[in-house]
Design a protein around this motif. Sequence first.
Motif, PDB file in Angstrom:
ATOM      1  N   HIS B  10       0.825  -1.207   0.000  1.00  0.00           N
ATOM      2  CA  HIS B  10       0.000   0.000   0.000  1.00  0.00           C
ATOM      3  C   HIS B  10       0.857   1.254   0.000  1.00  0.00           C
ATOM      4  CE1 HIS B  10      -3.666  -2.293   0.641  1.00  0.00           C
ATOM      5  NE2 HIS B  10      -2.933  -3.052   1.449  1.00  0.00           N
ATOM      6  N   LYS B  11       2.017   1.179  -0.694  1.00  0.00           N
ATOM      7  CA  LYS B  11       2.966   2.294  -0.680  1.00  0.00           C
ATOM      8  C   LYS B  11       2.319   3.583  -1.179  1.00  0.00           C
ATOM      9  CE  LYS B  11       7.909   2.468  -1.515  1.00  0.00           C
ATOM     10  NZ  LYS B  11       8.964   1.954  -2.358  1.00  0.00           N
ATOM     11  N   LYS B  12       1.632   3.476  -2.321  1.00  0.00           N
ATOM     12  CA  LYS B  12       1.046   4.677  -2.929  1.00  0.00           C
ATOM     13  C   LYS B  12      -0.033   5.263  -2.027  1.00  0.00           C
ATOM     14  CE  LYS B  12       1.989   4.564  -7.783  1.00  0.00           C
ATOM     15  NZ  LYS B  12       1.582   4.051  -9.078  1.00  0.00           N
ATOM     16  N   LEU B  13      -0.844   4.359  -1.459  1.00  0.00           N
ATOM     17  CA  LEU B  13      -1.931   4.799  -0.588  1.00  0.00           C
ATOM     18  C   LEU B  13      -1.370   5.537   0.621  1.00  0.00           C
ATOM     19  CD1 LEU B  13      -4.916   4.252  -1.112  1.00  0.00           C
ATOM     20  CD2 LEU B  13      -4.836   2.593   0.759  1.00  0.00           C
ATOM     21  N   LEU B  14      -0.319   4.968   1.206  1.00  0.00           N
ATOM     22  CA  LEU B  14       0.307   5.594   2.374  1.00  0.00           C
ATOM     23  C   LEU B  14       0.856   6.968   2.035  1.00  0.00           C
ATOM     24  CD1 LEU B  14       2.180   2.684   4.119  1.00  0.00           C
ATOM     25  CD2 LEU B  14       0.534   4.242   5.156  1.00  0.00           C
ATOM     26  N   ALA B  15       1.547   7.062   0.881  1.00  0.00           N
ATOM     27  CA  ALA B  15       2.118   8.346   0.475  1.00  0.00           C
ATOM     28  C   ALA B  15       1.006   9.374   0.304  1.00  0.00           C
ATOM     29  CB  ALA B  15       2.907   8.183  -0.814  1.00  0.00           C
ATOM     30  N   ALA B  16      -0.062   8.984  -0.402  1.00  0.00           N
ATOM     31  CA  ALA B  16      -1.160   9.908  -0.640  1.00  0.00           C
ATOM     32  C   ALA B  16      -1.799  10.327   0.682  1.00  0.00           C
ATOM     33  CB  ALA B  16      -2.198   9.255  -1.550  1.00  0.00           C
ATOM     34  N   GLY B  17      -1.968   9.351   1.585  1.00  0.00           N
ATOM     35  CA  GLY B  17      -2.579   9.651   2.871  1.00  0.00           C
ATOM     36  C   GLY B  17      -1.770  10.657   3.663  1.00  0.00           C
TER      37      GLY B  17
END
Lengths: 291, 330
Positions: B10-17
Amino acid sequence: MTGQVARLIITGIMTGSIYGLLAMGLTLQYGVCQVLNISHGEFLMLGAMLTLTLSTAFGISPLLAVAIIGPLLFVIGFLLQITLFRTLRARTPSPPVFEGSALLVTFGLLYVISFLARLRWGALTYQNTYLTDRVSFLGTSFGLNEIVASVIAVAMGVAVYLFLSRTRLGRAVRATAENPVTAGLMGVNTGMILAFCFGLGALLAGVGGVMISWRTPISTYMGFENTVIALVVVVLGGLGSIPGSFIAGILISIVSRLVSGLWDPLLIVPVYYGILMVLLLVKPAGLLGKK
Amino acid sequence: MDITRVFSTHKKLLAAGSLVLILVFLATFPLYGNDYYIRLLTVILMYVVLAVSWAMFSGATGYMSLATAAFFGTGVMAAALLEKTLPFPFVIVIGGLLSSAFAFLIGLVTLRLRGIYFAIFTFGFVMFIGQTAFYIDAHILHNIWGHNLTPLAPGVLHYMMLGLVVVTLVAIYFIRRSRYGLALLSIGGNEEAAAHMGINTTMVKVILFTVSAVFMGAAGAIMAPAMIHVQARIAFNIFNSFMPILMAIFGGMGQFYGPVVGAAVFGYLDRTLKVELAQYFMLGFGIILVAVIVFLPNGIAGLVPTLQSKLRITMAKLRKGGQTEKHADT
């Protein structure tokens, strides 16, 4: 009017030899060590301020100070090269990267040197003039200090030129500037040559500073403007050309005298810049530079 | 559930969050923070703009621009001269456009030459424009004592700077992904090869250098009211050229977020240490600059991959160790 212009030009030539020395030092440091030294003017400032300390605290004549401060700054420059810049060179992947990093490092050095100088001498302006008698010469009068300074400066400039072009060590310096790897393979101790050149550059700036202090008021803030002058001169003369930088130093000094004498001293830097811009458009290699 | 697996999938999700969280924090801060911290945050945001736009051009190409202070100062002076006659948003735009006009001229003159000429020329340009602006301001426009600007509330300045940061980051994100961004990277890699592949290298460099100056000029115009009293000699401070470089290198220029991290760290240090240790700040800045360039040339972001690989190795070792123990049990 023509009399005034002639007088300004002659004074320009007199003081220009000091700019020439300063620029030769920068050329050596950039041309051989690939370090574009933004803190070069600070070495000039150190030369001037140390002269003050030597003459007030120890009673040493400012003329003799040349022989003491020059070698002292040579040692400082030498040590800087073999510690800081050698480490940096070993850690950077390619020469262009080293050039950029070294420029930034010298900017940090500028802050460190000027801080230490301000710790010792503060932010005051000092007057430490020397040999101020006037001498009539070529129809105008000059301070004896200007004449002595320009004689010393020209002598040193010629000495450095002859050293580089005629001696064995000078040939090693030129070989290192041309191609350090090949020079190393030919048996030149390039590490020592680089340190020697950086030290010599610091020495030339320091001696210039000693001689400037004979004539004008000095302060710990004088370094930066001299760095800018040296940079303009070095590009004008052709990056890496020793005689070019000496001649360009005299030219720039004449220009600055004319602008401040006939126009406004505030416009000196803008005029330098105009010259630099035209030069880069017309002949980017500089007056005596090779392609 | 394995915590490392969450990070990797969930790298992208974490970055966006985390990005959303930071934005929400920045956008709501003026509602509850006090004026000192709002100003501090605005300064940090200003450095983010300077560092990111510096890294966009110089980080990618290797052509080191030392003219950041000149573009920033142009924005400041534009605001000082125009803020009484024009509405402020126009002033910001004019500050940006004026800076980019200077950048265009510098680029045309020097970007055909070797990088070192570009560095020298941009360095001298800060001196040149500072002296010229002082001369024009004092002797032609007769503003010998500088300008007193109408103060704006810290919250207002903060929102304007935040808006500029968002615009800058989005613009530079898309530039980096565009043909021009790739062209810049290839110029940085090997300029001759880039030219042989049909890239008009001079044009690409000039255009992107011009674009990077827009953001710097706009940042200057927004900072001008916060300075209250503006003089040409203060507006064009060479320090502003080197601070963004230190930030960008410290943060690491390979990653998009590197300069932002650097700007946050040094923007904070700049404001807090300058007040408490006014004179020692100079010494500290000099030593830190030297140390970062010698010991951290790839920045903090450059450390991340090496740390990650080290972590992975130790994790693998631990896991293996656990398995062998189990084997021993059975």
